[in-house]
Design a protein around this motif. Structure first.
Motif, mmCIF file in Angstrom:
data_model
loop_
_atom_site.group_PDB
_atom_site.id
_atom_site.type_symbol
_atom_site.label_atom_id
_atom_site.label_comp_id
_atom_site.label_asym_id
_atom_site.label_seq_id
_atom_site.Cartn_x
_atom_site.Cartn_y
_atom_site.Cartn_z
ATOM 1 N N GLY A 39 0.847 -1.303 0.089
ATOM 2 C CA GLY A 39 0.035 0.006 0.138
ATOM 3 C C GLY A 39 0.864 1.295 0.046
ATOM 4 O O GLY A 39 0.438 2.148 -0.583
ATOM 5 N N LEU A 40 2.093 1.247 0.707
ATOM 6 C CA LEU A 40 3.014 2.459 0.859
ATOM 7 C C LEU A 40 3.317 2.421 -0.590
ATOM 8 O O LEU A 40 3.482 3.851 -1.152
ATOM 9 N N LEU A 41 3.971 1.589 -1.325
ATOM 10 C CA LEU A 41 4.407 1.531 -2.532
ATOM 11 C C LEU A 41 3.397 2.175 -3.548
ATOM 12 O O LEU A 41 3.830 3.045 -4.483
ATOM 13 N N LEU A 42 2.090 1.516 -3.395
ATOM 14 C CA LEU A 42 1.106 2.087 -4.397
ATOM 15 C C LEU A 42 0.773 3.472 -4.352
ATOM 16 O O LEU A 42 0.695 4.359 -5.060
ATOM 17 N N ILE A 43 0.710 4.027 -2.972
ATOM 18 C CA ILE A 43 0.386 5.508 -2.807
ATOM 19 C C ILE A 43 1.581 6.261 -3.307
ATOM 20 O O ILE A 43 1.369 7.425 -3.712
ATOM 21 N N THR A 44 2.988 5.780 -3.079
ATOM 22 C CA THR A 44 4.076 6.622 -3.532
ATOM 23 C C THR A 44 4.010 6.845 -4.854
ATOM 24 O O THR A 44 4.411 7.789 -5.254
ATOM 25 N N ILE A 45 4.094 5.723 -5.422
ATOM 26 C CA ILE A 45 4.379 5.666 -7.052
ATOM 27 C C ILE A 45 2.836 5.957 -7.754
ATOM 28 O O ILE A 45 2.906 6.645 -8.950
ATOM 29 N N THR A 46 1.724 5.564 -7.389
ATOM 30 C CA THR A 46 0.490 5.826 -8.091
ATOM 31 C C THR A 46 -0.636 6.978 -7.378
ATOM 32 O O THR A 46 -0.233 8.028 -7.405
ATOM 33 N N THR A 47 -1.505 6.102 -6.644
ATOM 34 C CA THR A 47 -2.880 7.055 -6.605
ATOM 35 C C THR A 47 -2.472 8.095 -5.559
ATOM 36 O O THR A 47 -2.841 9.260 -5.811
ATOM 37 N N GLY A 48 -2.113 7.684 -4.246
ATOM 38 C CA GLY A 48 -2.366 8.610 -3.426
ATOM 39 C C GLY A 48 -1.339 10.007 -3.384
ATOM 40 O O GLY A 48 -1.442 11.142 -3.036
ATOM 41 N N ILE A 49 -0.208 9.670 -4.116
ATOM 42 C CA ILE A 49 0.806 10.667 -4.244
ATOM 43 C C ILE A 49 0.986 10.795 -5.853
ATOM 44 O O ILE A 49 1.029 11.726 -6.406
ATOM 45 N N GLY A 50 1.507 9.774 -6.306
ATOM 46 C CA GLY A 50 1.762 9.545 -7.764
ATOM 47 C C GLY A 50 0.760 10.092 -8.661
ATOM 48 O O GLY A 50 0.848 11.133 -9.496
ATOM 49 N N TRP A 51 -0.241 9.537 -8.900
ATOM 50 C CA TRP A 51 -1.559 10.050 -9.584
ATOM 51 C C TRP A 51 -2.046 11.208 -9.256
ATOM 52 O O TRP A 51 -2.382 12.078 -10.243
ATOM 53 N N TYR A 52 -2.009 11.597 -8.133
ATOM 54 C CA TYR A 52 -2.552 12.808 -7.545
ATOM 55 C C TYR A 52 -1.636 13.901 -8.212
ATOM 56 O O TYR A 52 -2.050 14.978 -8.622
ATOM 57 N N ALA A 53 -0.271 13.667 -8.026
ATOM 58 C CA ALA A 53 0.544 14.757 -8.557
ATOM 59 C C ALA A 53 0.500 14.886 -9.981
ATOM 60 O O ALA A 53 0.534 16.233 -10.555
ATOM 61 N N VAL A 54 0.341 13.851 -10.800
ATOM 62 C CA VAL A 54 0.085 14.129 -12.162
ATOM 63 C C VAL A 54 -1.207 14.891 -12.416
ATOM 64 O O VAL A 54 -1.092 15.706 -13.411
ATOM 65 N N GLU A 55 -2.209 14.283 -11.901
ATOM 66 C CA GLU A 55 -3.488 15.165 -11.956
ATOM 67 C C GLU A 55 -3.448 16.588 -11.535
ATOM 68 O O GLU A 55 -3.971 17.597 -12.401
ATOM 69 N N THR A 56 -2.713 16.929 -10.842
ATOM 70 C CA THR A 56 -2.398 18.457 -10.249
ATOM 71 C C THR A 56 -1.710 19.005 -11.402
ATOM 72 O O THR A 56 -1.828 20.257 -11.546
#
Length: 453
Positions: A105-122
């Protein structure tokens, strides 16, 4: 920790326990939320990226192929969420173990949804703002990413109720947006023949296009239980996912392809402005970015709560601050270059599907046929006085193998390679260990009921 250490608030959204039956919704609500949080600006942008490297006929093959994979995978995964009533990350404690699920879960939010995808969309939000209001420092890519990220973080604080409320407005806007764009392309650019005959500016292989199509949605597919756990039944959840992915996803992404091919513009926002679609239409895109990023941050907050016990809304603020900082950095350094987005969705398609394959293998095959748990409602339930495990060796090894195959093996479609490897290797490794008289799950601990830390 035990279940007696509950941290709750009115915005917690059952982050570490099953969603009760009286807090669940029917098909229509779940369908709208799925469609809103996953069918927004990133899909249209992905269409622009495909239109930059594929012909329209190639894009049709890539999108339809990817849509079938995403529809099946997402429906089955969403059904697991409805059966269990648990968030993605709490659910992962079964195929990966308690600590394996926390780390994944930590890897997922770091690379993708919680932080990664969020950063891309922002960052994409910053690009749209800079296109609408050029040469204005307040609306430059980096600055707009900062204040846009702050607003998105505030919205995420409320949780699922905010997602549900916004969903009733977002879907008509996006359908109308692409429909108008396609109509203008056909009217002003020589009709559908022009789109079919258009030559892309760059080059992308068909297999890369399929992988990118799957990669764009792979994160959303895997975290679909964060939404589907609010569904009244597994049937509602599965049908809601399949309906939104089949009817909405190809329409939005191929609309983006058509617009970029017809105009020859590198960015979808520039293409829309070139077609005379106006500031108002681009503002609708911005509205869509807000809701999909609210979901990204919402899912990331659930993962952070699973890792470190805290109030969910506080976790959303922490993720939001980090993701906004990354988006601002990319905005100030990369500006409006689409390269970071292309690289990001390709990376998602390489390794994320492995986790989806492992969940499906564990829930539908191992739990049913190896562990003999026939009732799907009992396969992922947390009940008092049961033993659960800190590590599931089969899940950890299968995740590593699936990710490695997806990233390093170039033959075939990386996303499919990753998915199939994760699915098959989990079943094989689990069965071999059991056949040797051992247990793939190690380091058991007792669960006392309530919520599980």
């Amino acid at each position: 920790m035990t279940g007696k250490e509950e941290i709750s608030s009115k915005y917690d959204d059952y982050s570490l326990k099953e969603v009760p039956k009286d807090s669940r919704y029917g098909f229509f609500n779940v369908f709208l939320v799925f469609s809103s949080v996953y069918g927004a600006i990133a899909v249209i942008w992905a269409g622009g990226a495909l239109g930059y490297g594929l012909t329209f006929s190639q894009a049709i093959i890539a999108v339809l192929s990817g849509t079938v994979v995403l529809g099946i995978l997402g429906s089955l995964t969403a059904a697991v969420g409805a059966y269990s009533g648990l968030s993605t990350y709490v659910m992962w404690r079964h195929p990966l173990g308690r600590w394996g699920g926390k780390i994944a879960g930590l890897l997922l939010i770091t690379i993708t949804t919680g932080i990664g995808w969020y950063a891309v969309e922002t960052w994409l939000f910053g690009i749209v703002m800079s296109e609408i209001f050029p040469n204005n420092p307040f609306f430059s890519v980096g600055v707009a990413a900062i204040w846009g990220g702050i607003l998105m973080t505030i919205m995420t604080y409320v949780g699922y109720r905010m997602l549900s409320f916004l969903s009733y407005f977002t879907i008509p806007f996006h359908i109308w947006l692409i429909a108008i764009g396609i109509a203008i392309v056909l009217a002003l650019k020589g009709g559908f023949h022009t789109v079919m005959a258009a030559v892309p500016t760059s080059h992308m292989s068909l297999l890369d296009g399929i992988s990118a199509t799957i990669g764009l949605y792979s994160a959303g597919t895997i975290i679909s239980p964060d939404i589907s756990r609010f569904a009244k039944s597994a049937k509602d959840a599965g049908y809601a996912w399949f309906a939104h992915i089949i009817f909405l996803y190809p329409f939005l992404i191929l609309g983006g392809v058509a617009i970029v091919l017809a105009t020859g513009s590198y960015l979808i926002t520039n293409a829309m402005l070139e077609l005379g679609m106006g500031v108002g239409v681009l503002l609708i895109i911005v509205f869509g970015q807000f809701i999909i990023n609210t979901d990204n941050l919402y899912s990331g907050s659930l993962s952070l709560v699973n890792l470190i016990p805290m109030r969910r809304e506080i976790a959303s603020v922490i993720n939001g601050v980090i993701g906004t900082a990354i988006a601002a950095y990319v905005g100030f350094s990369a500006g409006s270059s689409i390269t970071p987005f292309e690289n990001f969705i390709s990376l998602l398609g390489d390794f994320l599907p492995a986790m989806g394959g492992i969940v499906l293998a564990d829930f539908y095959i191992v739990k049913k046929y190896v562990n003999k748990i026939q009732d799907p409602h009992k396969r992922y339930e947390f009940v008092p006085n049961n033993k659960y495990y800190n590590i599931n060796i089969a899940g950890i090894l299968a995740l590593a193998l699936g990710s490695i195959i997806g990233y390093f093996v170039n033959a075939g479609i990386p996303a499919i390679n990753s998915l199939v490897t994760g699915f098959l290797s989990y079943i094989i490794i689990y069965y071999i260990i059991k056949a040797m008289g051992k247990s793939p799950e190690i380091l058991p601990f007792n669960y006392e009921g309530g919520i599980l830390r």
